[in-house]
Design a protein around this motif. Structure first.
Motif, PDB file in Angstrom:
ATOM      1  N   SER A 172       0.878  -1.426   0.069  1.00 45.62           N
ATOM      2  CA  SER A 172      -0.077   0.177   0.179  1.00 45.62           C
ATOM      3  C   SER A 172       0.886   1.062   0.128  1.00 45.62           C
ATOM      4  CB  SER A 172      -0.981   0.083   1.285  1.00 45.62           C
ATOM      5  OG  SER A 172      -0.170   0.087   2.435  1.00 45.62           O
ATOM      6  N   LEU A 173       2.124   1.070   0.733  1.00 49.86           N
ATOM      7  CA  LEU A 173       3.041   2.275   0.766  1.00 49.86           C
ATOM      8  C   LEU A 173       3.494   2.390  -0.855  1.00 49.86           C
ATOM      9  CD1 LEU A 173       3.869   4.414   2.620  1.00 49.86           C
ATOM     10  CD2 LEU A 173       5.771   2.815   3.375  1.00 49.86           C
ATOM     11  N   ILE A 174       3.877   1.396  -1.176  1.00 50.89           N
ATOM     12  CA  ILE A 174       4.356   1.405  -2.434  1.00 50.89           C
ATOM     13  C   ILE A 174       3.452   2.008  -3.770  1.00 50.89           C
ATOM     14  CG2 ILE A 174       5.118   0.215  -4.554  1.00 50.89           C
ATOM     15  CD1 ILE A 174       6.376  -1.809  -2.379  1.00 50.89           C
ATOM     16  N   GLU A 175       2.253   1.763  -3.411  1.00 50.77           N
ATOM     17  CA  GLU A 175       1.534   2.118  -4.270  1.00 50.77           C
ATOM     18  C   GLU A 175       1.208   4.009  -4.147  1.00 50.77           C
ATOM     19  OE1 GLU A 175      -3.261   1.454  -5.718  1.00 50.77           O
ATOM     20  OE2 GLU A 175      -2.467  -0.053  -4.101  1.00 50.77           O
ATOM     21  N   ARG A 176       0.964   4.128  -2.778  1.00 51.53           N
ATOM     22  CA  ARG A 176       0.530   5.424  -2.362  1.00 51.53           C
ATOM     23  C   ARG A 176       1.618   6.456  -2.888  1.00 51.53           C
ATOM     24  NH1 ARG A 176       0.843   6.566   3.271  1.00 51.53           N
ATOM     25  NH2 ARG A 176       0.161   4.515   3.512  1.00 51.53           N
ATOM     26  N   LYS A 177       2.999   5.789  -2.735  1.00 45.70           N
ATOM     27  CA  LYS A 177       4.176   6.861  -3.303  1.00 45.70           C
ATOM     28  C   LYS A 177       4.323   6.731  -4.823  1.00 45.70           C
ATOM     29  CE  LYS A 177       7.629   7.617  -0.580  1.00 45.70           C
ATOM     30  NZ  LYS A 177       8.757   7.807   0.145  1.00 45.70           N
ATOM     31  N   SER A 178       3.541   5.863  -5.457  1.00 41.80           N
ATOM     32  CA  SER A 178       3.672   5.671  -7.116  1.00 41.80           C
ATOM     33  C   SER A 178       5.080   5.271  -7.317  1.00 41.80           C
ATOM     34  CB  SER A 178       3.419   6.787  -7.800  1.00 41.80           C
ATOM     35  OG  SER A 178       2.310   7.501  -7.346  1.00 41.80           O
ATOM     36  N   LEU A 179       5.577   4.463  -6.450  1.00 41.00           N
ATOM     37  CA  LEU A 179       7.053   3.849  -6.799  1.00 41.00           C
ATOM     38  C   LEU A 179       6.823   2.721  -7.612  1.00 41.00           C
ATOM     39  CD1 LEU A 179       8.444   3.719  -3.090  1.00 41.00           C
ATOM     40  CD2 LEU A 179       8.612   5.378  -4.865  1.00 41.00           C
ATOM     41  N   SER A 180       7.936   2.512  -8.529  1.00 38.97           N
ATOM     42  CA  SER A 180       8.159   1.115  -9.084  1.00 38.97           C
ATOM     43  C   SER A 180       8.885   0.238  -8.385  1.00 38.97           C
ATOM     44  CB  SER A 180       8.600   1.466 -10.620  1.00 38.97           C
ATOM     45  OG  SER A 180       9.888   1.471 -10.735  1.00 38.97           O
ATOM     46  N   PHE A 181       8.429  -1.256  -8.563  1.00 41.21           N
ATOM     47  CA  PHE A 181       9.241  -1.979  -7.494  1.00 41.21           C
ATOM     48  C   PHE A 181       9.492  -3.370  -8.376  1.00 41.21           C
ATOM     49  CE2 PHE A 181       9.820  -5.381  -4.914  1.00 41.21           C
ATOM     50  CZ  PHE A 181      10.319  -5.027  -3.635  1.00 41.21           C
ATOM     51  N   ASP A 182      10.514  -3.672  -8.689  1.00 39.68           N
ATOM     52  CA  ASP A 182      10.936  -4.829  -9.423  1.00 39.68           C
ATOM     53  C   ASP A 182      11.948  -5.817  -8.713  1.00 39.68           C
ATOM     54  OD1 ASP A 182      12.008  -2.326 -10.628  1.00 39.68           O
ATOM     55  OD2 ASP A 182      13.467  -3.887 -11.659  1.00 39.68           O
ATOM     56  N   LEU A 183      11.693  -7.107  -9.113  1.00 38.04           N
ATOM     57  CA  LEU A 183      12.601  -7.875  -8.306  1.00 38.04           C
ATOM     58  C   LEU A 183      13.250  -8.927  -9.760  1.00 38.04           C
ATOM     59  CD1 LEU A 183      13.884 -10.121  -6.298  1.00 38.04           C
ATOM     60  CD2 LEU A 183      11.828 -11.082  -6.618  1.00 38.04           C
ATOM     61  N   GLU A 184      14.884  -8.961  -9.757  1.00 39.91           N
ATOM     62  CA  GLU A 184      15.264  -9.501 -10.743  1.00 39.91           C
ATOM     63  C   GLU A 184      16.126 -10.719 -10.275  1.00 39.91           C
ATOM     64  OE1 GLU A 184      17.933  -6.585 -12.806  1.00 39.91           O
ATOM     65  OE2 GLU A 184      19.261  -8.413 -13.285  1.00 39.91           O
ATOM     66  N   MET A 185      15.754 -11.924 -10.487  1.00 44.23           N
ATOM     67  CA  MET A 185      16.312 -13.148 -10.232  1.00 44.23           C
ATOM     68  C   MET A 185      17.289 -13.629 -11.135  1.00 44.23           C
ATOM     69  SD  MET A 185      15.270 -14.113  -7.019  1.00 44.23           S
ATOM     70  CE  MET A 185      15.557 -15.939  -6.947  1.00 44.23           C
ATOM     71  N   ALA A 186      18.505 -13.868 -10.848  1.00 43.67           N
ATOM     72  CA  ALA A 186      19.583 -14.255 -11.779  1.00 43.67           C
ATOM     73  C   ALA A 186      18.838 -15.868 -12.104  1.00 43.67           C
ATOM     74  CB  ALA A 186      20.924 -14.570 -11.107  1.00 43.67           C
ATOM     75  N   PRO A 187      19.129 -16.316 -13.390  1.00 42.88           N
ATOM     76  CA  PRO A 187      18.749 -17.696 -13.512  1.00 42.88           C
ATOM     77  C   PRO A 187      19.650 -18.663 -12.865  1.00 42.88           C
ATOM     78  CG  PRO A 187      19.681 -16.464 -15.464  1.00 42.88           C
ATOM     79  CD  PRO A 187      19.405 -15.434 -14.365  1.00 42.88           C
ATOM     80  N   GLY A 188      18.840 -19.918 -12.449  1.00 45.11           N
ATOM     81  CA  GLY A 188      19.602 -20.691 -11.668  1.00 45.11           C
ATOM     82  C   GLY A 188      20.275 -20.766 -10.397  1.00 45.11           C
ATOM     83  N   LEU A 189      19.678 -19.439  -9.884  1.00 46.33           N
ATOM     84  CA  LEU A 189      20.112 -19.219  -8.453  1.00 46.33           C
ATOM     85  C   LEU A 189      19.681 -20.324  -7.404  1.00 46.33           C
ATOM     86  CD1 LEU A 189      21.460 -16.949  -6.841  1.00 46.33           C
ATOM     87  CD2 LEU A 189      18.846 -16.135  -6.128  1.00 46.33           C
TER      88      LEU A 189
END
Lengths: 321, 127
Positions: A172-189
């Motif tokens: 909800s905080l991320i939305e309220r602040k209009s932040l973009s949030f992304d997760l990058e997982m290395a393949p085969g981790l």
């Protein structure tokens, strides 16, 4: 009079300081039995020149006097620290108490009928709050007694799972602040082999800070990949486009009770324990935590965790570091 | 329009918690008077003579313990049962609270259902 007995109250820091003073003052510490559960160690000390020193009685009296003064000062400091922790504990409990109480009011249908799914959601909210309260207890205990009191209970889990949980808690905080949030997982981790709650705590702290210190419309980017220093370790990066941290403060922010400056503390509230605890939790796993940042240039916080490939050899990373 | 509901005085400095307790008590059939400070608590106890005082200990002006002592020290309010709500759980606090005349004490955050179930017992206990 050949020796002096001191029983030390006030934990490891006080003991370390007293040992330092004793050494400087020319006393020799005869290692004590660690006895009397809970009362702290008793040090038996004697001067180096116990035999045949002409000025011994006077010297002895002076040193003991100094020693007693130092012990008293340290005790006062310790009292001040405990008082601070008690105050912080009160400040943290108050809003949580409100949340739990409102949650129970809603759960019990006092403000209108609720559906079973709503009830489930509210139950989960109350449960999380109570969990947080017990975590506060743990943190306070930890801060009082230093790291020895805390142990880790490792299990195997996927890092992205924990990141998603932390994201959902902050959604909800991320939305309220209009932040973009992304997760990058290395393949085969590989999966992590660590204490999941502690890792969640570290990620919660880093991601929470990233959200807090990033202006509206900014970006929070989380990366999980193999460590360059030892590929059996996982390296997690939490990157933001926030206000950044002056490099002169990069070490300070990991110290207990540190806030970079008072105005920052006023705007962003906080105990100043978050990153110190994160560092302790990471170190308990044998990992490292550090930051790369400049004022105005965003921040990148890094930490390392053992993966299932490490096989309990927690020294590889520290050695590589 | 006289109110026959038992009156509970809620003493709590946090707005959020005070409001929560007001809702909780009103929805459970009590009338509520609320005090954000110790001074307000002592004054309201004298003016309204509530059936029960729910007293937070960490108040900004007078300590909760002193509020309890003042209520119990005044013949006009001595008979009002006082139940303390505390964030701390050490034994000395408990002893001090009982010595000050509190009927009981609850560690925050309280289990609201259990608290509501206990209220009639506190009110009935005091003559």
């Amino acid at each position: 009079m050949t020796d002096l007995r001191l029983t030390i109250h006030g934990g490891h820091e006080v003991e370390a300081r007293i040992r330092e003073v004793l050494a400087r003052e020319g006393f020799r510490i005869v290692e004590p039995p660690r006895d009397e559960a809970g009362s702290g160690p008793t040090l038996v000390v004697e001067p180096h020149h116990a035999h045949g020193h002409p000025h011994l009685p006077r010297e002895y009296a002076r040193r003991i006097e100094e020693l007693e003064r130092t012990v008293l000062e340290l005790r006062n400091l310790d009292v001040a620290k405990s008082q601070f922790l008690t105050n912080v504990s009160h400040e943290l409990r108050t809003p949580l108490t409100a949340i739990v109480t409102y949650g129970e009011i809603l759960r019990d249908g006092m403000l209108g009928e609720i559906t079973p799914r709503q009830r489930e959601a509210i139950e989960s909210m109350i449960g999380s709050c109570r969990q947080l309260l017990s975590m506060i207890e743990e943190i306070l205990t930890y801060a009082r007694t230093n790291a020895q009191a805390i142990s880790i209970q490792p299990s195997d889990f996927d890092v992205d799972d924990v990141v998603r949980t932390v994201h959902d808690m902050n959604a909800s905080l991320i939305e309220r602040k209009s932040l973009s949030f992304d997760l990058e997982m290395a393949p085969g981790l590989p999966r992590a082999h660590a204490d999941r709650d502690k890792v969640a705590h570290v990620l919660g702290n880093l991601i929470g800070n990233a959200i807090d210190f990033t202006p509206d419309g900014g970006r929070v980017h989380v990366v999980a990949r193999r460590s360059g220093a030892d590929p059996r370790w996982i390296e997690v990066v939490v990157e933001d486009t926030g206000i950044g941290i002056d490099p002169v403060h990069h070490e300070l922010i990991f110290q207990e009770f540190a806030q970079v400056d008072a105005s920052r503390a006023r705007i962003h509230h906080g105990t100043g324990l978050g990153l110190a605890i994160a560092r302790q939790f990471v170190r308990l796993h044998g990992g490292r935590i550090w930051v790369e940042s400049e004022l105005g240039g965003g921040s990148r916080f890094y930490f390392t965790l053992p993966s299932v490939e490490v096989n309990g050899s927690s020294h590889a990373e520290s050695a590589a570091a | 329009m006289s109110d026959t509901r038992p009156l509970v005085l809620v003493v709590e400095d946090s707005d959020a918690i005070r409001t929560a307790f007001t809702i909780l008590l009103e929805e459970s059939g009590y009338a509520v008077a609320a005090a954000p400070t110790g001074a307000d608590a002592v004054r309201l106890a004298g003016e309204r003579i509530p059936d029960l005082v729910l007293l937070d200990l960490g108040l900004p002006d007078i300590s909760g313990l002193d509020v309890a002592r003042r209520i119990k020290g005044d013949p006009a309010t001595r008979g009002i049962p006082v139940v303390a709500l505390t964030g701390r759980d050490d034994e000395s606090d408990r002893q001090a609270l009982l010595a000050a005349g509190c009927s009981d004490f609850w560690l925050k955050p309280v289990d609201t259902q259990a608290l509501i179930r206990s209220l009639p017992g506190y009110i009935a206990k005091t003559p």
